[in-house]
Design a protein around this motif. Structure first.
Motif, PDB file in Angstrom:
ATOM      1  N   ARG A  33       0.828  -1.197   0.000  1.00  0.00           N
ATOM      2  CA  ARG A  33       0.000   0.000   0.000  1.00  0.00           C
ATOM      3  C   ARG A  33       0.863   1.248   0.000  1.00  0.00           C
ATOM      4  N   ALA A  37      -2.412   8.106  -1.595  1.00  0.00           N
ATOM      5  CA  ALA A  37      -3.085   7.744  -2.849  1.00  0.00           C
ATOM      6  C   ALA A  37      -3.954   8.894  -3.324  1.00  0.00           C
ATOM      7  N   VAL A  38      -3.929   9.123  -4.650  1.00  0.00           N
ATOM      8  CA  VAL A  38      -4.786  10.123  -5.288  1.00  0.00           C
ATOM      9  C   VAL A  38      -5.872   9.364  -6.052  1.00  0.00           C
ATOM     10  N   LEU A  39      -7.090   9.587  -5.662  1.00  0.00           N
ATOM     11  CA  LEU A  39      -8.206   8.842  -6.240  1.00  0.00           C
ATOM     12  C   LEU A  39      -9.188   9.798  -6.920  1.00  0.00           C
ATOM     13  N   GLY A  40      -9.804   9.315  -7.991  1.00  0.00           N
ATOM     14  CA  GLY A  40     -10.874  10.084  -8.608  1.00  0.00           C
ATOM     15  C   GLY A  40     -10.557  10.678  -9.963  1.00  0.00           C
ATOM     16  N   ASP A  53     -13.540  16.098  -8.247  1.00  0.00           N
ATOM     17  CA  ASP A  53     -13.870  14.728  -7.872  1.00  0.00           C
ATOM     18  C   ASP A  53     -12.693  13.987  -7.267  1.00  0.00           C
ATOM     19  N   VAL A  54     -11.546  14.655  -7.120  1.00  0.00           N
ATOM     20  CA  VAL A  54     -10.351  13.993  -6.597  1.00  0.00           C
ATOM     21  C   VAL A  54     -10.385  13.975  -5.074  1.00  0.00           C
ATOM     22  N   ILE A  56      -7.911  12.456  -1.600  1.00  0.00           N
ATOM     23  CA  ILE A  56      -6.581  11.996  -1.216  1.00  0.00           C
ATOM     24  C   ILE A  56      -6.723  11.136   0.034  1.00  0.00           C
ATOM     25  N   ALA A  57      -6.105   9.963   0.005  1.00  0.00           N
ATOM     26  CA  ALA A  57      -6.139   9.057   1.148  1.00  0.00           C
ATOM     27  C   ALA A  57      -4.707   8.707   1.555  1.00  0.00           C
ATOM     28  N   SER A  58      -4.463   8.642   2.858  1.00  0.00           N
ATOM     29  CA  SER A  58      -3.122   8.281   3.359  1.00  0.00           C
ATOM     30  C   SER A  58      -3.260   7.471   4.631  1.00  0.00           C
ATOM     31  N   LEU A  82     -11.540  11.823   4.427  1.00  0.00           N
ATOM     32  CA  LEU A  82     -10.715  12.058   3.249  1.00  0.00           C
ATOM     33  C   LEU A  82     -10.314  13.518   3.190  1.00  0.00           C
ATOM     34  N   ARG A  84      -9.752  16.691   0.223  1.00  0.00           N
ATOM     35  CA  ARG A  84      -9.977  17.102  -1.151  1.00  0.00           C
ATOM     36  C   ARG A  84      -9.156  18.339  -1.469  1.00  0.00           C
TER      37      ARG A  84
END
Length: 520
Positions: A33, A37-40, A53-54, A56-58, A82, A84
């Motif tokens: 992992r 992480a950049v999601l969206g 829509d982005v 960020i998760a850590s 999260l 944003r």
């Protein structure tokens, strides 16, 4: 107890089984992992608002988390569990988003670096006008969509080729299709494409309501169908008298006493369709003395064509003979009849007397007319087409033969009318032409020549707008020159030599010589 080096993503515990003691590491997250992480982001090509829509998760938490866009600090805001990025629309071009996680127990984490391109330009969509589609068959929409990754219409979706070309299937019965081209960034180009039904063509004869009600006249015509000489019957709905052949449920028809009940429309259509017969319903539009008299006597004078002196126009046709095509109620009445007939099951609605009265237009008054008579007639056809097509029927318009060269004489502009009908039906009866018309010395005695030359001009005019067909009315009656099978066949052959394989035969007495019609 054995010692173990602590990993920030792992917790160490002791388990015992059958006198075996061991240290076991239990992952809090998967070993591979990322620190952040950049999601969206949907892909490398995105829209200007993509960062909305982005998220960020850590797994390291968010204290000390930071981000930069194109080297400039990027504001972040918490959204539940999260984070944003707080940014509006981005300019077109390439961008770099870097997100740095908080420091861990063993130093700095690995930043996440995302490269993407903003594209705000929709694909270039160009849909070619589709060919009309025959009922019961599939058609095709073609075009180009440069920059698109997909093109769709309804449930169908395709990928354009390297030149941007695409082809999509369409089914008959749709009045229009929405074509959507979408690029990798999600930009869309949308075009609403009208889809016309292709008229199947016809070999038809005219029948009045009273003729249908008479076995003596009806049965010989049905024999023509059974022998394969014709495939269509034109049956009057409202005729020149203003009377309706069946019991219409249109309120105005009932109010003015237009119904005759000469035939049962549903029963007639059921019989004809069971024989495989295409049924054309003829509606005489603006020559309507029943409606004209009722309107005049009710004080609704605007519904009637008038003289410059304020009286009802007759023009040799009789009292109150012409209703006013510019009046909304007159238009609504005729369209209501057409819509009712189409709903009952008539395959075509063929307008007749879709014109102004012949004569000196300067002596006529059309209350409410704010444009030319020609344009008003064309707009009526545009209005009626929507109602008729909604019920799956075709729309045709019967026109004078002289309308090709003299459109203002009766307010029939063929190119303008053709835009709103599935076919025009010119009445090119040889007996109705004067000597020398189209270079034909004696038209009535030269049925082939006058039919071929006049129809050629109608074809040229009808092609100027849309895909309107030409289906001529041909003469099956005698005036100064006796007309038998040879004269009728000569007209049919003239049309066929122009590529017109359809016709309507007119005989006011509704009697037709089978020898004029070869079985097909």
């Amino acid at each position: 107890m054995p010692s173990a080096r602590m990993n920030p993503y792992w917790i160490v515990g002791i388990v015992s089984a059958t006198a075996v003691t061991a240290a076991v590491a239990i992952p809090l997250s998967m070993p591979d992992r990322a620190d952040v992480a950049v999601l969206g982001l949907p892909g490398a090509e995105v829209s200007p608002t993509a960062l909305r829509d982005v998220v960020i998760a850590s797994p390291r938490g968010y204290d000390g988390l930071s981000a930069a866009l194109n080297g400039e600090p990027l504001p972040l805001r918490r959204d539940g569990d999260l984070v944003r990025p707080d940014i509006g629309e981005l300019p077109e071009g390439g961008h770099t988003l870097v997100v740095t996680p908080p420091p861990g127990l063993f130093g700095e984490g690995e930043p996440a670096r995302v490269l993407f391109r903003v594209d705000a330009t929709p694909p270039e969509l160009d849909v070619y006008p589709p060919e009309p589609v025959k009922r019961g068959t599939a058609g095709e929409i073609r075009g180009t969509a440069h920059g698109a990754v997909t093109v769709s219409a309804g449930d169908e979706q395709v990928r354009p080729n390297e030149d941007g070309e695409f082809a999509l299937p369409i089914r008959a019965g749709l009045r229009s299709v929405t074509v959507t081209a979408r690029d990798a960034a999600g930009n869309t180009a949308i075009q609403e494409v009208p889809v016309a039904l292709r008229h199947p063509g016809m070999r038809a004869v005219h029948l009045t309501a009273s003729a249908w009600a008479s076995p003596t006249l009806r049965e010989p015509v049905l024999d023509l169908v059974r022998e394969g000489r014709i495939d269509t019957i034109q049956l009057d709905i409202k005729d020149e008298s203003g009377q309706i052949g069946y019991a219409s449920q249109v309120p105005m028809a009932q109010r003015i006493g237009a119904n005759t009940g000469l035939y049962d429309a549903r029963a007639a259509l059921e019989l004809l369709h069971s024989e495989g017969i295409h049924v054309v319903g003829r509606i005489v539009a603006f020559r309507d003395p029943v409606h004209g008299r009722a309107a005049w006597e009710a004080g609704e004078h605007d519904q009637v064509v008038q003289t410059s002196g304020g009286s009802a126009w007759s023009g040799g046709y009789g009292d109150y003979s012409f209703t006013n095509f510019a009046d909304p109620e007159v238009r609504e009445y005729n369209i209501a009849l057409a819509e009712e007939a189409a709903e009952l099951g008539f395959d075509d609605i063929l307008w007749d007397y879709i014109r102004r009265p012949d004569g000196d237009v300067s002596q006529m008054v059309f209350p409410g007319l704010d444009t030319s008579p020609e344009e008003s007639i064309a707009t009526f056809l545009a209005e009626s087409r929507a109602a008729i097509h909604r019920h799956g029927a075709f729309q045709g318009a019967s026109v004078f033969g002289i309308a090709a060269s003299r459109p203002t004489q009766i307010a029939q502009d063929i190119p303008a009318m053709s835009e709103h009908v599935d076919y025009v039906a010119p009445m090119v009866y040889p007996s109705h032409w004067g000597p020398g018309e189209y270079g034909v010395e004696d038209p009535e005695s030269q049925p082939y020549d006058i039919t071929a030359r006049s129809l050629a001009e109608f074809q040229d005019l009808a092609r100027q707008n849309g895909h309107s067909k030409v289906i001529p009315w041909l003469q099956a009656f005698s005036l100064r020159v006796p007309y038998g099978p040879d004269e009728v066949r000569a007209q049919i052959e003239a049309a066929e030599d122009l590529g017109i394989d359809s016709f309507l035969l007119w005989n006011a007495g509704c009697r037709y010589d089978p020898r004029a019609l070869a079985p097909t």
